[in-house]
Design a protein around this motif. Structure first.
Motif: not given
Length: 205
Positions: A67, A71, A74, A97, A99-100, A107-111, A147
């Motif tokens: 990966w 990030y 936001s 926060h 954000l991705l 696919p990974a953690c979004q927040l 993740c």
């Protein structure tokens, strides 16, 4: 030169030479473009592809980087421009926060929460400390957010930009995961920090 050729890696490079090569290739690729979305997408693609080609240090086997991406705060994401009810109230700036953002991998953690009392994990720690965090064993890292269960090691570099002569701001982090324990070295840390500085300064935030 076709853009895809930017990820070409000559044979026989040391790690230091590899990261210098990637930095030079990336600098040419980002030249003339200030959109952070575009630049982060190309950065993650170039670094991810170059690492897959960099045998025997990484490659596509059991030492692969699985990966590579970003990030971002936001508040820096583009606001919707259609189907939004107009309001005279100002929008609050959210510094709590991440954000991705553009990445390569599964696919990974979004927040990621970076509030002082709620922040946890490698990305949050790198963001809040404004220092690179190198983790040889993610399972031993306090508060690690998994993740991808196959990840064994990780490195996260903060993206820091100068907003005035006397002030800097952390806009996000550059995150890489590896399938191997102790997958990243101090040489990788130096190279990735140089790339993080290049990307941070190449974008309009």
């Amino acid at each position: 030169m076709p853009h895809a050729d930017s990820a070409f890696v000559p044979h026989g490079l040391t790690k230091t030479q590899f990261w210098d090569h990637v930095h030079d290739q990336l600098s040419a690729l980002l030249d003339g473009q200030r959109s952070w979305v575009v630049n982060l997408a190309n950065t993650s693609a170039l670094v991810y592809s170059a690492l897959q080609a960099f045998e025997p240090h990484f490659g596509s086997g059991d030492r692969a980087v699985n990966w590579c991406g970003f990030y971002i705060q936001s508040s820096l994401f583009p606001k919707p421009k259609t189907f939004v009810k107009e309001t005279s109230q100002p929008t609050a700036v959210d510094f709590r926060h991440l954000l991705l953002a553009p990445f390569c991998g599964k696919p990974a953690c979004q927040l990621i929460n970076v509030e002082p009392t709620k922040a946890k994990g490698v990305c949050a720690d790198a963001f809040r400390s404004r220092e690179t965090v190198l983790v040889p064993d993610v399972e031993a890292y306090p508060g690690h957010i998994a993740c991808d269960g196959e990840t064994k090691s990780e490195i996260v570099c903060p993206l820091i930009v100068r907003v005035s002569d006397h002030e800097t701001m952390t806009v996000g982090v550059f995150d890489l995961d590896c399938l191997a324990p102790s997958g990243f070295s101090e040489e990788d840390k130096v190279g990735l920090e140089k790339i993080a500085r290049l990307v941070a300064n190449a974008c309009d935030w």
